[in-house]
Structure formats: C-alpha cells, structure tokens
Design a protein around this motif. Structure first.
Motif, PDB file in Angstrom:
ATOM      1  N   GLY A 159     -13.965  -0.834  10.722  1.00 42.08           N
ATOM      2  CA  GLY A 159     -13.168  -1.999  11.055  1.00 42.08           C
ATOM      3  C   GLY A 159     -13.564  -3.278  10.354  1.00 42.08           C
ATOM      4  N   LEU A 160     -14.115  -3.173   9.143  1.00 42.77           N
ATOM      5  CA  LEU A 160     -14.508  -4.361   8.398  1.00 42.77           C
ATOM      6  C   LEU A 160     -13.290  -5.046   7.799  1.00 42.77           C
ATOM      7  CD1 LEU A 160     -17.637  -2.933   6.535  1.00 42.77           C
ATOM      8  CD2 LEU A 160     -17.572  -4.203   8.683  1.00 42.77           C
ATOM      9  N   SER A 161     -13.392  -6.336   7.572  1.00 37.88           N
ATOM     10  CA  SER A 161     -12.284  -7.076   6.974  1.00 37.88           C
ATOM     11  C   SER A 161     -12.169  -6.740   5.494  1.00 37.88           C
ATOM     12  CB  SER A 161     -12.493  -8.580   7.140  1.00 37.88           C
ATOM     13  OG  SER A 161     -13.585  -9.017   6.347  1.00 37.88           O
ATOM     14  N   MET A 162     -10.977  -6.945   4.932  1.00 36.48           N
ATOM     15  CA  MET A 162     -10.762  -6.645   3.520  1.00 36.48           C
ATOM     16  C   MET A 162     -11.665  -7.482   2.626  1.00 36.48           C
ATOM     17  SD  MET A 162      -8.768  -4.155   2.874  1.00 36.48           S
ATOM     18  CE  MET A 162      -8.583  -4.498   1.127  1.00 36.48           C
ATOM     19  N   GLY A 163     -11.978  -8.720   3.054  1.00 36.41           N
ATOM     20  CA  GLY A 163     -12.847  -9.574   2.262  1.00 36.41           C
ATOM     21  C   GLY A 163     -14.240  -8.991   2.092  1.00 36.41           C
ATOM     22  N   VAL A 164     -14.688  -8.211   3.066  1.00 35.91           N
ATOM     23  CA  VAL A 164     -15.977  -7.513   2.978  1.00 35.91           C
ATOM     24  C   VAL A 164     -15.793  -6.157   2.314  1.00 35.91           C
ATOM     25  CG1 VAL A 164     -17.877  -6.531   4.318  1.00 35.91           C
ATOM     26  CG2 VAL A 164     -16.862  -8.711   5.009  1.00 35.91           C
ATOM     27  N   ASP A 165     -14.722  -5.474   2.693  1.00 36.78           N
ATOM     28  CA  ASP A 165     -14.425  -4.138   2.156  1.00 36.78           C
ATOM     29  C   ASP A 165     -14.495  -4.086   0.637  1.00 36.78           C
ATOM     30  OD1 ASP A 165     -14.020  -3.216   4.666  1.00 36.78           O
ATOM     31  OD2 ASP A 165     -11.889  -2.763   4.433  1.00 36.78           O
ATOM     32  N   ILE A 166     -13.826  -5.033   0.006  1.00 38.55           N
ATOM     33  CA  ILE A 166     -13.631  -4.926  -1.444  1.00 38.55           C
ATOM     34  C   ILE A 166     -14.945  -4.936  -2.211  1.00 38.55           C
ATOM     35  CG2 ILE A 166     -11.278  -5.841  -1.461  1.00 38.55           C
ATOM     36  CD1 ILE A 166     -12.440  -8.565  -2.143  1.00 38.55           C
ATOM     37  N   TRP A 167     -15.951  -5.649  -1.714  1.00 33.24           N
ATOM     38  CA  TRP A 167     -17.219  -5.695  -2.437  1.00 33.24           C
ATOM     39  C   TRP A 167     -18.071  -4.469  -2.145  1.00 33.24           C
ATOM     40  CZ3 TRP A 167     -16.189  -8.396  -6.207  1.00 33.24           C
ATOM     41  CH2 TRP A 167     -15.435  -9.561  -6.105  1.00 33.24           C
ATOM     42  N   LEU A 210      -0.772  -4.207  -0.944  1.00 36.46           N
ATOM     43  CA  LEU A 210      -0.054  -3.130  -0.276  1.00 36.46           C
ATOM     44  C   LEU A 210      -0.482  -3.000   1.185  1.00 36.46           C
ATOM     45  CD1 LEU A 210       0.080  -0.326  -2.999  1.00 36.46           C
ATOM     46  CD2 LEU A 210       1.902  -1.890  -2.280  1.00 36.46           C
ATOM     47  N   MET A 211      -1.766  -3.173   1.439  1.00 37.38           N
ATOM     48  CA  MET A 211      -2.244  -3.078   2.817  1.00 37.38           C
ATOM     49  C   MET A 211      -1.790  -4.268   3.650  1.00 37.38           C
ATOM     50  SD  MET A 211      -6.067  -1.523   2.218  1.00 37.38           S
ATOM     51  CE  MET A 211      -6.283   0.155   1.608  1.00 37.38           C
ATOM     52  N   THR A 212      -1.618  -5.417   3.015  1.00 34.66           N
ATOM     53  CA  THR A 212      -1.100  -6.581   3.720  1.00 34.66           C
ATOM     54  C   THR A 212       0.338  -6.358   4.158  1.00 34.66           C
ATOM     55  OG1 THR A 212      -2.571  -8.073   2.501  1.00 34.66           O
ATOM     56  CG2 THR A 212      -0.649  -9.061   3.545  1.00 34.66           C
ATOM     57  N   ARG A 213       1.099  -5.694   3.301  1.00 32.70           N
ATOM     58  CA  ARG A 213       2.507  -5.438   3.622  1.00 32.70           C
ATOM     59  C   ARG A 213       2.654  -4.375   4.714  1.00 32.70           C
ATOM     60  NH1 ARG A 213       6.414  -7.476   0.564  1.00 32.70           N
ATOM     61  NH2 ARG A 213       7.811  -5.846   1.305  1.00 32.70           N
ATOM     62  N   SER A 269      -8.549 -11.495   5.182  1.00 36.18           N
ATOM     63  CA  SER A 269      -9.142 -11.553   6.515  1.00 36.18           C
ATOM     64  C   SER A 269      -8.699 -10.401   7.405  1.00 36.18           C
ATOM     65  CB  SER A 269      -8.771 -12.872   7.198  1.00 36.18           C
ATOM     66  OG  SER A 269      -7.375 -12.911   7.492  1.00 36.18           O
ATOM     67  N   MET A 270      -7.695  -9.638   6.982  1.00 37.06           N
ATOM     68  CA  MET A 270      -7.178  -8.570   7.844  1.00 37.06           C
ATOM     69  C   MET A 270      -8.191  -7.446   7.972  1.00 37.06           C
ATOM     70  SD  MET A 270      -4.388  -6.766   5.354  1.00 37.06           S
ATOM     71  CE  MET A 270      -4.843  -6.150   3.733  1.00 37.06           C
ATOM     72  N   ARG A 271      -8.131  -6.759   9.094  1.00 39.91           N
ATOM     73  CA  ARG A 271      -9.010  -5.627   9.359  1.00 39.91           C
ATOM     74  C   ARG A 271      -8.228  -4.578  10.136  1.00 39.91           C
ATOM     75  NH1 ARG A 271     -13.938  -7.318  11.268  1.00 39.91           N
ATOM     76  NH2 ARG A 271     -13.596  -9.449  10.547  1.00 39.91           N
ATOM     77  N   PRO A 272      -8.553  -3.302   9.970  1.00 40.48           N
ATOM     78  CA  PRO A 272      -7.813  -2.244  10.669  1.00 40.48           C
ATOM     79  C   PRO A 272      -8.020  -2.326  12.176  1.00 40.48           C
ATOM     80  CG  PRO A 272      -9.768  -1.355   9.617  1.00 40.48           C
ATOM     81  CD  PRO A 272      -9.619  -2.753   9.119  1.00 40.48           C
ATOM     82  N   GLY A 273      -6.968  -1.993  12.909  1.00 37.58           N
ATOM     83  CA  GLY A 273      -7.054  -1.951  14.355  1.00 37.58           C
ATOM     84  C   GLY A 273      -6.820  -3.274  15.040  1.00 37.58           C
ATOM     85  N   VAL A 274      -6.637  -4.347  14.257  1.00 33.46           N
ATOM     86  CA  VAL A 274      -6.394  -5.666  14.838  1.00 33.46           C
ATOM     87  C   VAL A 274      -4.910  -5.976  14.723  1.00 33.46           C
ATOM     88  CG1 VAL A 274      -6.893  -8.127  14.723  1.00 33.46           C
ATOM     89  CG2 VAL A 274      -8.686  -6.459  14.219  1.00 33.46           C
ATOM     90  N   PRO A 275      -4.200  -6.184  15.838  1.00 30.78           N
ATOM     91  CA  PRO A 275      -2.774  -6.500  15.763  1.00 30.78           C
ATOM     92  C   PRO A 275      -2.534  -7.723  14.909  1.00 30.78           C
ATOM     93  CG  PRO A 275      -3.451  -6.082  18.026  1.00 30.78           C
ATOM     94  CD  PRO A 275      -4.703  -6.178  17.220  1.00 30.78           C
ATOM     95  N   MET A 276      -1.427  -7.755  14.191  1.00 30.37           N
ATOM     96  CA  MET A 276      -1.138  -8.877  13.308  1.00 30.37           C
ATOM     97  C   MET A 276      -1.075 -10.202  14.055  1.00 30.37           C
ATOM     98  SD  MET A 276       1.649  -7.370  10.635  1.00 30.37           S
ATOM     99  CE  MET A 276       1.285  -5.954   9.642  1.00 30.37           C
ATOM    100  N   GLU A 277      -0.533 -10.157  15.281  1.00 29.86           N
ATOM    101  CA  GLU A 277      -0.387 -11.410  16.014  1.00 29.86           C
ATOM    102  C   GLU A 277      -1.730 -11.993  16.429  1.00 29.86           C
ATOM    103  OE1 GLU A 277       0.364  -7.902  18.801  1.00 29.86           O
ATOM    104  OE2 GLU A 277       0.991  -8.583  16.813  1.00 29.86           O
TER     105      GLU A 277
END
Length: 327
Positions: free
Chosen positions: A110-118, A174-177, A307-315
């Motif tokens: 469940g890490l954020s994309m900002g951490v994931d990418i590195w 793509l993951m943002t969409r 900042s998005m992370r899996p399992g976190v609702p968009m709202e």
C-alpha cells in the motif's frame, strides 16, 4: 490530472491483447528453442519481453532476430539496428522484470506511487545489473563476476535511466486514470505494465543504439558468438556474402558464418569501449539520460498523481473533495 474510475480500454480489448500475447509468447519460445540459435540468456530475454509486449514483441522478434533459414542467423542479425534491438531487449528483460516485480510488491504494502517509483527504479537496476548483465553474461564475456559488474555498471545505469524514463510516466498516468491498475491481482495492472514496457523499449532504444555502436554494450548474438557492437558480426555477414558470390550455393555461406561465429565465440569481449569513447562523452550521455528520467518524473507528476496508493478511495485522497475534481 482528473482521476477516473473507468478503464482506459474496453474489457474485450484487454482480453484480446492477453490472448494475442499468449500466442505470441508460445510462438517466440517455440521458435527460439527449436530453430533460432540465439544465446541462451537472450532466448529467455525475448520470452520475457514478448510476455510484456505481446504481438508487438513478436513483430520485433520476427524482423530482427528470427533466423530466416538455417545457418543464416549471424548474417541476418549483422546490421547495427538489429544489434541495438538485442541490447534493448536484454535491457528490458532485466530492468522491466525488476520494475514489475517491485510494483507488485509495493502495491501489496500500500505504498504511494511517489515512493513506489523509486523502489521500482532500484529493483530494475539491481535485477538488470546483478543478474541479466553480470551473472548471465560473465562467461560469454570471458570475465569474472566482479569484473563483469564493473564493466556493466555504467552501460546498465544509462540504459536503466532511459527505460525508466518511459515506464515511469506511463505507469503513473494509467494508474491515475484507473486505480485498479495498482493492484497486481487486477488484469489492469498487467495491461498497464505491458503499455509501460512498450514505451520504455521505444524510449531506451536510441540510448542502446549508441551504447552498442560504441561497444559499451553487447549487441544481438548467436549461440556461437556474442554480438560485438555490430562490427564483428558484420564481418561474418561479409564472409557469407563472399561465399554466395564465389560458390553461388547457400551451404558455402552457412559454413563461412558458422566458422567465423565459432572463432568469435572463443574471444573474450571487452565492453568498456576502450579509447573509442572518452570520459566526457560518457558523462554527457549519462547526463542526457538523467534529464530524460527527470522529464519522465515531471510528466508523471504533471499528468498523474504521485500521492495515490492502492486501497485508498479516491474521495479520501487530498484534494478529491475539492470542487473541480471529477470522478
């Protein structure tokens, strides 16, 4: 970037792509392990990259590596552009595999994309350098594992920067969409990774072309010879052509290519480039790839959401309750 909860492709297109990918992988694997004398590490490299790129990978394989008739592989892969394709495929097999494995694991935590990418960048580089470059190629290069690591470090880093420059923004956008693509258990994750690998291959090809041309990376090879920047294998091609001219018979050319290929295979290969490439030129190209990586990061931040992370609702994400954001 507006975030959506709808897929970026219809379901039928997704499953059609997966079906074509399966057929492509089966054909490439069958052809490589039964009739095309590619190096063993590259056989697996082609299978992996075709798994990630589907029918596009099959087309690239068909026109750049598949042996058209017995005994002609050395001559067929001699052009520099095909040598560079081999280097790019080798890069993608190692780097993209590391990135995809890391993306699946970071998504689980469940890490954020900002951490994931590195984390994915580091995993791709480590997998590409320590396994696909140094470990799998040390014997073919006639080097110890430590020396293979030393010689492969800079070329692999340069190539990895270019690969990630293409994959990073593609994955994030793509993951943002469609945030389902962040979960490794979702088919949309694998579709996103497929698209990201395709973009990464395209972006990294010019860099690999330069590396192979200057003999900083190996090119396409055969079981009998490691592609050496195109130059040495082009001599094999010339031998084959001479055989056709003198004898007018295909078996003469095949004998010439096989003999030259065996001779090349007994010679250790140096991928440092020697005096051909100055330290300044290497530094400039390295800087260019770092700029490419920075541009990829900017595109991801500008058109995606780091900042998005899996399992976190968009709202529940920062800003999602603000006017102007559409689900």
């Amino acid at each position: 970037m507006e975030m959506h909860n709808t897929p970026w492709a219809p379901d039928w297109a997704l499953w059609l792509w997966f079906g074509l990918t399966l057929l492509s992988v089966l054909y490439v694997a069958w052809d490589l392990f039964t009739r095309t004398p590619e190096m063993k590490v590259m056989k697996w490299g082609w299978v992996l990259v075709t798994l990630y790129t589907g029918p596009v990978g099959l087309l690239i394989y068909w026109f750049s590596c598949r042996e058209p008739s017995p005994g002609t592989h050395e001559a067929f892969i001699a052009p520099l552009w095909k040598q560079a394709v081999g280097s790019t495929i080798h890069c993608a097999a190692g780097d993209a595999t590391g990135i995809i494995v890391a993306a699946a694991l970071t998504g689980y935590f469940g890490l954020s994309m900002g951490v994931d990418i590195w984390i994915e960048y580091a995993a791709g580089f480590v997998f590409g350098l320590f396994i696909f470059q140094a470990l799998f190629m040390k014997d073919m290069m006639g080097l110890s594992y430590g020396e293979a690591l030393r010689q492969s470090f800079l070329p692999e880093w340069i190539s990895m920067n270019a690969m990630m420059a293409g994959m990073l923004p593609t994955m994030v956008i793509l993951m943002t969409r469609d945030m389902r693509a962040m979960e490794a258990t979702s088919p949309w994750f694998w579709a996103a990774m497929s698209a990201a690998t395709l973009v990464g291959v395209v972006v990294s090809y010019p860099v690999n072309y330069w590396l192979v041309k200057n003999q900083l990376k190996h090119g396409m090879g055969t079981e009998r010879a490691l592609g050496k920047g195109g130059a040495a294998i082009e001599e094999v091609s010339a031998s084959a052509h001479a055989g056709h001219s003198m004898g007018g018979m295909s078996h003469t050319a095949s004998a010439a290519t096989a003999h030259a290929g065996h001779a090349m295979a007994t010679m250790p290969m140096n991928m440092e480039g020697g005096a051909q490439v100055s330290g300044l030129r290497k530094a400039v190209v390295t800087l260019i790839t770092l700029v490419m990586l920075a541009v990829g990061y900017w595109l991801a931040a500008r058109y995606g959401d780091l900042s998005m992370r899996p399992g976190v609702p968009m709202e529940a994400m920062p800003g999602m309750d603000m006017p102007g954001h559409r689900m």
